[in-house]
Scaffold this motif. Structure first.
Motif, PDB file in Angstrom:
ATOM      1  N   UNK A  39       7.526  -4.966  -7.702  1.00 53.29           N
ATOM      2  CA  UNK A  39       7.150  -3.372  -7.966  1.00 53.29           C
ATOM      3  C   UNK A  39       7.108  -3.207  -9.337  1.00 53.29           C
ATOM      4  N   UNK A  40       7.889  -3.633 -10.081  1.00 53.29           N
ATOM      5  CA  UNK A  40       8.134  -3.096 -11.494  1.00 53.29           C
ATOM      6  C   UNK A  40       6.909  -3.829 -12.126  1.00 53.29           C
ATOM      7  N   UNK A  41       6.157  -4.960 -11.979  1.00 55.46           N
ATOM      8  CA  UNK A  41       5.150  -5.729 -12.653  1.00 55.46           C
ATOM      9  C   UNK A  41       4.144  -5.026 -12.255  1.00 55.46           C
ATOM     10  N   UNK A  42       3.981  -4.416 -11.047  1.00 58.59           N
ATOM     11  CA  UNK A  42       2.821  -3.971 -10.670  1.00 58.59           C
ATOM     12  C   UNK A  42       2.681  -2.322 -11.350  1.00 58.59           C
ATOM     13  N   UNK A  43       3.616  -1.767 -11.510  1.00 59.52           N
ATOM     14  CA  UNK A  43       3.803  -0.659 -12.262  1.00 59.52           C
ATOM     15  C   UNK A  43       3.472  -0.879 -13.879  1.00 59.52           C
ATOM     16  N   UNK A  58       5.471   6.320 -15.316  1.00 56.99           N
ATOM     17  CA  UNK A  58       6.922   6.253 -14.308  1.00 56.99           C
ATOM     18  C   UNK A  58       6.484   7.387 -13.549  1.00 56.99           C
ATOM     19  N   UNK A  59       5.965   8.823 -14.322  1.00 58.35           N
ATOM     20  CA  UNK A  59       6.009   9.926 -13.582  1.00 58.35           C
ATOM     21  C   UNK A  59       4.678   9.943 -12.555  1.00 58.35           C
ATOM     22  N   UNK A  60       3.906   9.143 -12.718  1.00 54.62           N
ATOM     23  CA  UNK A  60       2.974   8.887 -11.676  1.00 54.62           C
ATOM     24  C   UNK A  60       3.240   8.119 -10.503  1.00 54.62           C
ATOM     25  N   UNK A  61       3.799   6.674 -10.933  1.00 50.43           N
ATOM     26  CA  UNK A  61       4.060   5.729 -10.149  1.00 50.43           C
ATOM     27  C   UNK A  61       5.500   5.723  -9.240  1.00 50.43           C
ATOM     28  N   UNK A  62       6.393   6.261  -9.922  1.00 53.12           N
ATOM     29  CA  UNK A  62       7.814   6.020  -9.498  1.00 53.12           C
ATOM     30  C   UNK A  62       7.973   6.485  -7.902  1.00 53.12           C
ATOM     31  N   UNK A  63       7.369   7.527  -7.413  1.00 51.79           N
ATOM     32  CA  UNK A  63       7.516   7.925  -5.940  1.00 51.79           C
ATOM     33  C   UNK A  63       6.484   7.305  -5.145  1.00 51.79           C
ATOM     34  N   UNK A  64       5.530   6.238  -5.570  1.00 50.60           N
ATOM     35  CA  UNK A  64       4.661   5.923  -4.688  1.00 50.60           C
ATOM     36  C   UNK A  64       5.293   4.794  -3.740  1.00 50.60           C
ATOM     37  N   UNK A  67       2.233   0.384  -0.944  1.00 40.63           N
ATOM     38  CA  UNK A  67       1.030   0.322  -0.528  1.00 40.63           C
ATOM     39  C   UNK A  67       0.095   1.255  -1.297  1.00 40.63           C
ATOM     40  N   UNK A  68       0.701   2.349  -1.731  1.00 44.20           N
ATOM     41  CA  UNK A  68      -0.279   3.062  -2.907  1.00 44.20           C
ATOM     42  C   UNK A  68      -0.193   2.487  -3.934  1.00 44.20           C
ATOM     43  N   UNK A  70      -0.550  -0.753  -4.727  1.00 42.75           N
ATOM     44  CA  UNK A  70      -1.564  -1.554  -4.638  1.00 42.75           C
ATOM     45  C   UNK A  70      -2.957  -1.048  -4.627  1.00 42.75           C
ATOM     46  N   UNK A  71      -2.980   0.150  -3.955  1.00 41.51           N
ATOM     47  CA  UNK A  71      -4.085   0.954  -3.660  1.00 41.51           C
ATOM     48  C   UNK A  71      -4.712   1.470  -5.141  1.00 41.51           C
ATOM     49  N   UNK A  72      -3.827   1.970  -6.079  1.00 37.64           N
ATOM     50  CA  UNK A  72      -3.852   2.522  -7.493  1.00 37.64           C
ATOM     51  C   UNK A  72      -4.336   1.318  -8.217  1.00 37.64           C
ATOM     52  N   UNK A  73      -3.516   0.014  -8.145  1.00 35.91           N
ATOM     53  CA  UNK A  73      -3.994  -0.976  -8.991  1.00 35.91           C
ATOM     54  C   UNK A  73      -5.516  -1.536  -8.747  1.00 35.91           C
ATOM     55  N   UNK A  74      -5.691  -1.563  -7.466  1.00 36.19           N
ATOM     56  CA  UNK A  74      -6.946  -2.154  -7.155  1.00 36.19           C
ATOM     57  C   UNK A  74      -8.268  -0.975  -7.589  1.00 36.19           C
ATOM     58  N   UNK A  75      -7.989   0.188  -7.428  1.00 35.98           N
ATOM     59  CA  UNK A  75      -9.089   1.052  -7.721  1.00 35.98           C
ATOM     60  C   UNK A  75      -9.247   1.071  -9.533  1.00 35.98           C
ATOM     61  N   UNK A  76      -8.070   1.005 -10.087  1.00 41.16           N
ATOM     62  CA  UNK A  76      -8.137   0.992 -11.706  1.00 41.16           C
ATOM     63  C   UNK A  76      -8.882  -0.296 -12.019  1.00 41.16           C
TER      64      UNK A  76
END
Length: 236
Positions: A39-43, A58-64, A67-68, A70-76
């Motif tokens: 999870x840390x590596x993905x963030x 962190x503000x964006x990802x910490x509460x994700x 699954x979300x 992965x979706x964000x990483x894929x979209x980016x």
């Protein structure tokens, strides 16, 4: 009046309460730690793709949820791939990323299977589900600590692949870490730095001159990747 006298803190040590740690229990613990690392590596890679400082990321990802993330990483990736047109004649980047996401999804499946199951005699893994398609279903599988460690290793190796992915895109030349932080470098300059213990002193960061020397040795072929990593870590 309280009906329950349950306390979180105890003066008894692990040895006094449990005795010697059992392989089965320890292996499950390693799966938890490995997945946390993934999870840390993905963030971290999300932060690099966004091009923002780690605290904002962190503000964006910490509460994700995972699954979300992965979706964000894929979209980016898809957005940046189309926009920046990453070129690597030796590698099919799109195919590589697709395989990487498959590894991440498999890691979550393995992790959830172990963490959300019941265990009988520390030998049988009992997973009960109730889905619309199959209804109530119980699956019983005999497992051992060796199998659990295989899952932990699978997740850890996936985490390393995620961490290294920016290098294949040309975003970073190399990565260094010391257990409490990780830095991404491009042309000997830090492009991203992630510190997991915020109160560490400046001395915890890699010395720039030592990093530069190690990088020169690595790129000249004088150091293997493993030795390079050890040299970077020892400089902290």
């Amino acid at each position: 009046m309280s009906f329950y006298n349950i306390k979180l803190k105890s003066n008894d040590s692990f040895q006094e309460r449990i005795g010697e740690a059992e392989e089965f229990d320890a292996a499950i613990g390693r799966i938890v730690q490995s997945f946390s690392g993934l999870e840390i590596s993905i963030k971290n890679v999300i932060s690099i793709f966004l091009g923002i400082e780690s605290d904002i990321a962190k503000i964006i990802t910490e509460e994700m949820s995972f699954k979300n993330l992965i979706s964000l990483l894929s979209s980016l990736f898809k957005y940046k791939y189309m926009k920046d047109n990453f070129n690597n004649p030796e590698i099919d980047i799109e195919k590589m990323f697709k395989e990487l996401m498959s590894l991440c999804n498999n890691s979550e499946v393995y992790r959830n299977k172990i963490i959300h199951s019941q265990y009988v005699l520390k030998k049988y893994c009992v997973k009960t589900t109730s889905k619309m398609k199959k209804g109530l279903n119980t699956n019983i599988e005999e497992i051992n600590a060796d199998y659990l460690l295989d899952i932990s290793d699978y997740i850890s190796e996936t985490s390393m692949c995620v961490e290294e992915f920016p290098m294949f895109l040309g975003i970073s030349d190399f990565i260094s870490g010391n257990g409490i932080s990780v830095g991404y470098y491009k042309n000997k300059e830090v492009i991203a730095y992630f510190e997991y213990i915020n109160n560490q002193s400046q001395s915890s960061k890699t010395n720039s001159s030592e990093s530069s020397l190690a990088f020169d040795l690595f790129t000249s072929g004088s150091l293997t990747w493993a030795t390079f990593g050890l040299l970077i870590c020892s400089s902290n």
